[in-house]
Design an enzyme around this catalytic site. Sequence first.
Site, PDB file in Angstrom:
ATOM      1  CE  LYS A 110      -4.133   1.788   2.345  1.00 51.77           C
ATOM      2  NZ  LYS A 110      -5.111   1.510   3.436  1.00 51.77           N
ATOM      3  CG  ASP A 139     -13.743   3.250   5.422  1.00 56.05           C
ATOM      4  OD1 ASP A 139     -14.975   3.364   5.283  1.00 56.05           O
ATOM      5  OD2 ASP A 139     -12.966   3.138   4.461  1.00 56.05           O
ATOM      6  CG  ASN A 172     -12.348  -1.530   4.951  1.00 56.41           C
ATOM      7  OD1 ASN A 172     -11.642  -1.904   4.023  1.00 56.41           O
ATOM      8  ND2 ASN A 172     -12.759  -0.273   5.075  1.00 56.41           N
ATOM      9  CG  ASP A 184      -8.857   0.851   4.546  1.00 50.36           C
ATOM     10  OD1 ASP A 184      -7.894   1.610   4.765  1.00 50.36           O
ATOM     11  OD2 ASP A 184      -9.729   1.085   3.696  1.00 50.36           O
TER      12      ASP A 184
END
Length: 255
Positions: free
Chosen positions: A40, A182, A187, A200
């Site tokens: 990432k 989130d 996720n 995440d």
Amino acid sequence: MRPPAIAGFIGNAALRRDKIGESPCQVHSFKRGKELFYLKASPAVYAPTTYSVQREAAILGWLAGRLNVPEVVLTASSDTHEYMITRAVPGVPLSARVEAGQPVIELFLEALRQVQSVSAAGCPFDAGAHFRLRELDYLLDKGLIDEEYDLTPWPGLATPQDLVARLHATIPQEDLVFAHGDLGDSNVFVDQHDQLHFIDFGRGGLADRWMDIAFAHRNLREDVSEQAAAQLLPGLGLPDAPSKREFFEQLDELF
């Protein structure tokens, strides 16, 4: 060019772009032997924000042993980007069960319970409303807000500036817990033993308990049904807080 440590770990492995999500971060999966990893990367301009993968790596390190989260294998930075390599979590995203029409309300409730049961004591990460609004001001100033926003659900809001003004005027009194930031069906992963795993965490930290609830409620409302979303609320053991749910949905719209 990726930092040598990152490039060395990836070696000759083929990188496969992960297009799920709306973040400005780039995510690629790759294999070393039979193991699956994720790379990432976040552009340097996002370093002061919750898009920072260095921030996420720090949160994942803090959560190790507290929740089922990805193992951080490596982090590095260059002049242009921050990088993180994590080991894949087992299972499939909760979205797979949503798409298959399988029941998910109890899994959402369990996800909320597990995240909010992480002790807030000593948590060094701020994800509260004032912090997030300062972040939003930064993104607006830099021209980095999500341009695919939709303000039609909220009468009287015509521009991002209108929304930000509304948010500043309606900051709720916060009941701080540890929050994912989130919490949605892409996720949260479910393994073959129905154990939950979470990914995440860039927006993780201390925030009002209704932030994660608002996202779970919206997820069910939009991807399952209004009825499913309504069924989530009684399982919380809390009086509903519709004004807080609206605040956090509005807060998320420009990200």
